[in-house]
Design an enzyme around this catalytic site. Structure first.
Site: not given
Lengths: 476, 317
Positions: A326-327
């Site tokens: 996700h990041g």
């Protein structure tokens, strides 16, 4: 080009018009491909080359893997090439700076002063999504689950198909490519249902996520804010609704837009806040990512086949990497880790329950499990949304131990009530729809009721002050 | 259940609902005093900045703060100077110098620039954003969107994001009282301020001396102004400065500050540009600014004509 922008409406109208002209199927697919590359180029034209390169390498590598299917060394070499290129791009663009910063910090703790050159790497939008699609294709060909697709045009369209290019759903080759073989029939009702889905998705994004929930979540998650315990819970609840409506809204739009063009994309969300337990949650939240991680990471690692300890390891690795997907931030890693922990505990409880011969829980117990799952998911969202670990821990301390805020009311009582009311409404709706199919439920209504509902959604979409906020998942 | 005709009927029904609700909202907003106005954004500014590109001496470009947009009535201006084009590039709450620099950098620009007498105390972030939009994002599609938007916004109140129903929703969300409807933005970027619809709250409650009109900054500011303005003058254009009416505590503060710095004399001496202080515009000082800083739209034509007569008398236009 955002779904919630005038430029997309004009673009989509032109694409739809061309797609439903009596051109040959090949020409229509070429139009879609050109539109998809144009759509992607609207963000940053140079990154079109990256998309093209990733597509060509995987198409070529898959063909080579198939040609050398009886030669394990060569087969593995071509798979390694495909993985190295795809994961290399992903690592460089998405995690390069993160690793550099952490490496520098590590050296600093060891007393080595190292100043890395300013990297300033720009993340190509959608790279996490299309990379996972192309990897799944190569792996499926490697494992003999898919035959290499002959038409390069079809394969390029599969990787770049604009409705799902930048934020999913993550489509498998087996789900998309067979649809490229023949043109869809003249089912115009798909346009009616497709536009209804797009309207619903835009309503979720523009009205609920951006207009109602984002301002409240932004205020509570402002690093300078010191909310009270009820405010922190309201902020977490607001973000839980915001992230769902933002991402599910995008997926619904994508599925609707694809349907208007005659393509069926897989569902990505199935009322996740009605989940009883975290295995159920991940069967309902971002389903195309969770099944991807299950099929290409968790199961190859051994899944639950090699004992409890290794299952725990596999779960943790999968969820930590899922978080990191996700990041490039420790907050996402912790978020993934928490979900891994919840899943592990749940497996243990289920095992114990099975050993005691306990069956399906009673309705009230089931409702309590749903609520507990939601509350724990909310607590985990704090890590997902917080600016850093310190802020997340501070907020969780306020939420759980009731640590005091600074006394300045961040939310008015009406805002608190509205957040909890919308949350309760969402949970109720998810509970009601838990075992139902959206299309069947909507189509069972008389036409005027559907028309009235859609009309109200359109009015609310048009009524809110224009903001054009990007979808949260674009940054992933 | 899933028939084509069913979905056709569904969408016709939805369209009827949408049209009825929007029509009712439009009628209600107009009945409550909302007027069609243009969205005041970077694209509207870029549209007019483009008109100023390579402009000749017959074009007057107005730059400065919101006061120029409210106090100069462009219709009255066009009547006073029928042969000249006028372009409004003033930006609310912003500092004109980056725009002057931008015009000076245009090697074909030979127009007349009329500036506010603002000292650089305000943030120029908005100005820089507008300039960035013009130089990097102003493309054919943006132009189409802006022109279509202007056309629609002058016909339908609801299309504007600051229309009454949207303000109502926004005020609910932000827990603020409904903002006043006293400002109308015209397609030429003129602001019509109707203070009969406003609460007449003075914008300035404190002495603006505190805002930082410092002597040590003044001379370097004038030096850079002169250098930039001279680039336009060297090509046959000109740069003029005008003081605009103020009232109450703002006027007292500015008068005090101007006196302390010997503002107008120093300005003219150091830059060589024509400075039209209110003393040189007979009758202008008597005009009342309801919010201390801007004229009501009913007074704007009078001020414009007073300013125009001085510009003509002095042979500046």
């Amino acid at each position: 080009m955002l779904f919630n922008s005038l430029s997309f409406i004009i673009f989509f109208a032109v694409v739809l018009f061309l797609h439903h002209r009596p051109f040959s199927w090949r020409v229509r697919k070429f139009n879609l491909l050109a539109a998809s590359y144009f759509f992607y180029a609207c963000w940053s034209p140079p990154f079109v080359l990256l998309l093209l390169l990733s597509t060509l390498i995987d198409w070529w590598a898959a063909a080579r893997i198939n040609r050398h299917r009886n030669n394990p060394v060569l087969k593995r070499a071509f798979l390694a090439l495909s993985l190295a290129v795809n994961l290399g791009f992903l690592f460089f663009f998405k995690y390069g700076e993160f690793f550099l910063v952490n490496f520098t910090a590590l050296l600093k703790t060891a007393g080595v002063a190292y100043q890395p050159p300013g990297a300033n790497i720009i993340l190509p939008v959608g790279i996490s999504f299309y990379t996972f699609q192309t990897i799944s294709y190569t792996l499926d060909v490697y494992h003999g689950k898919e035959r290499p697709w002959k038409s390069l045009l079809d394969f390029m369209l599969y990787v770049s198909f604009f409705p799902q290019l930048v934020a999913g759903p993550i489509v498998r080759a087996g789900q998309f490519l067979p649809q490229c073989e023949n043109p869809p029939g003249p089912a115009r009702s798909q346009i009616g249902w497709g536009t209804a889905l797009m309207t619903l998705g835009l309503f979720e994004k523009i009205f609920i996520a951006d207009f109602l929930m984002a301002p409240i979540a932004d205020r509570i998650f402002d690093p300078a804010a010191f909310p009270s315990a009820p405010e922190a819970w309201a902020g977490a609840a607001a973000f839980s609704i915001q992230i769902f409506c933002d991402f599910a809204g995008y997926s619904t739009c994508a599925i609707g837009a694809a349907l208007c063009l005659g393509f069926a994309l897989p569902d990505n969300f199935r009322y996740p806040y009605a989940a009883a337990g975290f295995s159920d949650f991940w069967n309902r939240w971002h389903m195309t990512l969770s099944t991807w991680l299950r099929d290409y990471l968790y199961i190859p690692l051994g899944g639950n086949r090699k004992g409890a300890l290794l299952q725990a390891r596999n779960l943790m690795i999968t969820m930590l990497l899922g978080g990191l997907w996700h990041g490039a931030s420790w907050t996402f890693v912790v978020w993934g880790g928490l979900h891994g922990l919840f899943l592990y505990i749940e497996h243990g409880i289920k095992k114990a329950a099975r050993a005691r011969g306990l069956g399906r829980p009673a309705p009230l117990t089931f409702a309590a499990l749903v609520l507990l799952t939601y509350v724990l998911a909310c607590a985990a969202w704090v890590f997902f949304r917080a600016a850093d670990l310190t802020q997340a821990i501070r907020l969780l301390a306020v939420m759980t131990a009731g640590a005091e805020g600074r006394g300045n009311a961040l939310l008015a009582p009406i805002e608190m009530v509205s957040v909890f009311a919308i949350t309760a409404l969402t949970l109720g709706l998810h509970g009601f729809m838990r075992e139902r199919d959206l299309k069947q439920t909507v189509c069972a209504l008389p036409f005027w009721a559907r028309g009235l509902a859609l009309g109200i959604l359109v009015v609310l979409i048009l009524g809110v002050p224009a903001q054009q906020k990007a979808f949260i998942y674009f940054q992933f | 259940m899933d028939k084509v005709a069913d979905w056709k009927k569904t969408w016709v029904c939805a369209a009827v609902v949408v049209v009825c609700v929007l029509f009712a909202a439009e009628i209600t907003a107009r009945a409550l005093g909302d007027l069609p106005g243009v969205e005041d954004d970077a694209a509207l500014w870029a549209h007019w900045r483009e008109q100023a590109e390579g402009a000749g001496p017959e074009t007057v470009v107005i730059i400065g703060t919101s006061r120029l947009r409210t106090d100069i009535d462009l219709e009255a201006w066009r009547e006073e100077f029928p042969g000249r084009r006028v372009i409004m590039l003033a930006i609310d709450g912003s500092y004109f110098f980056p725009v002057l620099e931008d015009l000076a950098a245009d090697e074909n620009f030979r127009g007349v620039v009329l500036c506010d007498l603002k000292f650089p105390t305000v943030n120029d972030a908005v100005t820089l954003r507008y300039l960035d939009h013009y130089h990097h994002q102003w493309n054919a599609f943006e132009k189409f969107k802006r022109n279509a938007g202007t056309w629609l916004q002058m016909r339908l109140v609801l299309v504007n994001s600051s229309s009454l129903p949207r303000r109502f929703l926004d005020s609910l969300r932000k827990r603020r009282p409904l903002s006043s409807l006293h400002l109308q933005v015209l397609p030429d970027r003129q602001l019509k301020a109707d203070y009969r619809k406003d609460h007449h709250q003075p914008l300035w409650k404190k002495n603006p001396l505190r805002l930082g009109y410092k002597e040590e900054d003044f001379l370097p500011f004038l030096a850079s102004l002169k250098k930039t303005g001279n680039l336009i003058r060297a090509r046959g254009g000109s740069v003029l400065f005008a003081e605009l009416p103020t009232t109450g505590v703002l006027k007292e503060g500015l008068d005090e500050n101007f006196k302390e710095l010997d503002y107008f004399r120093t300005f003219e001496k150091e830059t060589g540009f024509e400075v039209l202080s209110l003393e040189k515009i007979p009758g202008a000082a008597d005009l009342e600014c309801p919010d201390s800083s801007h004229l009501d739209y009913r007074d704007a034509p009078r001020f414009t004509r007073l300013l125009a007569s001085v510009l003509k008398e002095r042979g500046l236009l």
